[in-house]
Design an enzyme around this catalytic site. Sequence first.
Site, PDB file in Angstrom:
ATOM      1  N   CYS A  89      30.080  26.830  -0.078  1.00 44.67           N
ATOM      2  CA  CYS A  89      28.901  26.816   0.784  1.00 44.67           C
ATOM      3  C   CYS A  89      27.946  25.777   0.224  1.00 44.67           C
ATOM      4  O   CYS A  89      28.389  24.811  -0.392  1.00 44.67           O
ATOM      5  CB  CYS A  89      28.267  28.200   0.869  1.00 44.67           C
ATOM      6  SG  CYS A  89      27.710  28.831  -0.718  1.00 44.67           S
ATOM      7  N   ALA A  90      26.642  25.962   0.404  1.00 46.03           N
ATOM      8  CA  ALA A  90      25.689  24.933  -0.016  1.00 46.03           C
ATOM      9  C   ALA A  90      25.530  24.858  -1.520  1.00 46.03           C
ATOM     10  O   ALA A  90      25.113  23.824  -2.050  1.00 46.03           O
ATOM     11  CB  ALA A  90      24.330  25.191   0.620  1.00 46.03           C
TER      12      ALA A  90
END
Length: 648
Positions: free
Chosen positions: A27-28
Amino acid sequence: MGKYEKDSKDLLAAIGGTENISAVTHCATRMRFVLNDPKKADEKQIEDIPSVKGMFTNAGQFQVIVGNDVATFYNEFAAVSGVKGVSKEAAKSAAKQNQNPVQRAITVLAEIFTPLLPAIIVGGLILGFRNILEAVPMGWLDGQTIVQASQFWDGVNSFLWLPGEAIFHFLPVGITWSIARKMGATEILGIVLGITLVSPQLLNAYAVNGTTAAEIAKDWTWNFGFFTIDKIGYQAQVIPAMLAGFLLVYLERFFRKRIPEAISMIFVPFFSLIPTILAAHLILGPIGWKIGTAISAVVNAGLTSSVSWLFGGIFGALYSPLVITGLHHTTLAIDSQLIADFGSTNLWPMICLSNIAQGAAVLAIVFAHRGNKKEEQVSIPSVISAWLGVTEPAMFGINLKYTYPFIAAMIGSGIAGLFVTLFKVRALSIGVGGLPGILAIRPQDYLIFGIGMLIAIVVPFVLTLAFRKVGLFNKIDQIEEGNEPSLDNQPTKKTGAIVELFAPITGFLQPLNKAKDPVFAEGMMGQGAVIEPSEGKLVAPFDGHISLLFPTKHAIGLVSNEGTEVLIHIGIDTVKLDGQYFTSHIKQGDAVEKGQLLMEFDIDAIKAAGYDVQTPIIVTNSTDYQVDSLIEEAPVTNAEKILVATEL
């Protein structure tokens, strides 16, 4: 050699090699692994990798925190390992292999009850208030209750029955709806099913024990000629509603696969709902009632037996560890069943005391570390939160970090639980935790519970300070020679550049520990704040440049002209939207000025898709800066300064 090639190789070896990877994605900020054998992951070795900022396991995924450069790290890891990434949903599905049946059951239970908590809490508060109005004799009213002395408050008390009692009487409706929602079935069918369990045409569950079998056979049965079914309601019953809800879901899945789409709108609901209602009243309801009654009877017997003090002490001490594992969600169902069967619960008072004890331990840390402004941004709100019934910020933000306050809180909670159990303290409702929990207690137990609350405050506070002083259970917070606080607890000297961060989003600002993602709430990524957006526009918080624009547009990394690195993460798990509802007005590497529009996002559409839009704003190189909040908790606009980062 790539920037992270060595770290990628080290991580691959530390998690057990390519053969131990079932799935990987990112993810981020995090690498998300599903490991075939999680025990092969060497956490000590992983901690020593320079680019790794932390790790944890959640829902079967082994997550390694890398930070803003996770996309680059991921690409180099893929090249080194030869493992191709999968989608977030595929990783989530694969992760189930690492959850045992008990963990899966707990996860399901939590997901069913979590959407119901706001109603349960409100209902508990209202019922607690009604207790004071109608059941507590007031000396200043010549021994009368408030209701007896005032027509106005009698009317208020009567009116509050609607939201108060209704929430718990019609709890099965909420349960069947929540099950349908969680498992992807038709939600309105879940609601209809729940209503058929509590319909006014049925004998109210609270009246069953006062109705003879002959009366039920005469007045409360459906007669089908060759068999009859009792017309009994399941008000406040948990297990019958859960069994019926699950049957509805599986029947709907079964028929949806087998009935042609052209006629599914008619026949899938019919063949799913009618058999479920019949089974609920003929089989599942009676069985579920007996199971629920048996469970509540065992718990009640344990807490009213000659060794109730032992049971109370053990439960009081161990409730906080249950919160960590997620097992505490099971107590909601038991509490609800106890109230349905006995009119009150002897479990909930100890849960309230556990909340209070965790807050008291943090209060001792606030006292011991007074002057540490940075930590107070987490610790002071954590005390308030715990004393209002939400302990996760206190436990994960402070007490587990230092260990000894967590143990002190467990001991204090155990002693308080033992005390109130000895005196048979019971609650008339659930949902009200912490200090307001006294509103849920039977009026005749107020004094004893008040003493229990005092124990839950004093004992953890004193033990926390004592453990710190003697070094017991304490490895990282030692008092130096002469009983002086350690250097870690002194205000950090401010030197170098000062960077002011303006609110990048208009909305409601809250401390970082209110973040709904534990990675941010626990400060693993750095210090900062969170904003609940009221407008779907993201602007630059300072002059600088875009260091990271995630392909899914849900996260942006910026670097100020002075070198402050900031991550803005729009929403929780919004990476799964794959850029939908986000419009970017910049590209990676662009120079930006304070107030410049960077991103637009559709708040309503994101929420409708099932995602939270709470946005953390994190200074990711916090080790190089002291980050101070300028606003604690308030509505903000883009014109307001929210954080100041001072270079160390």
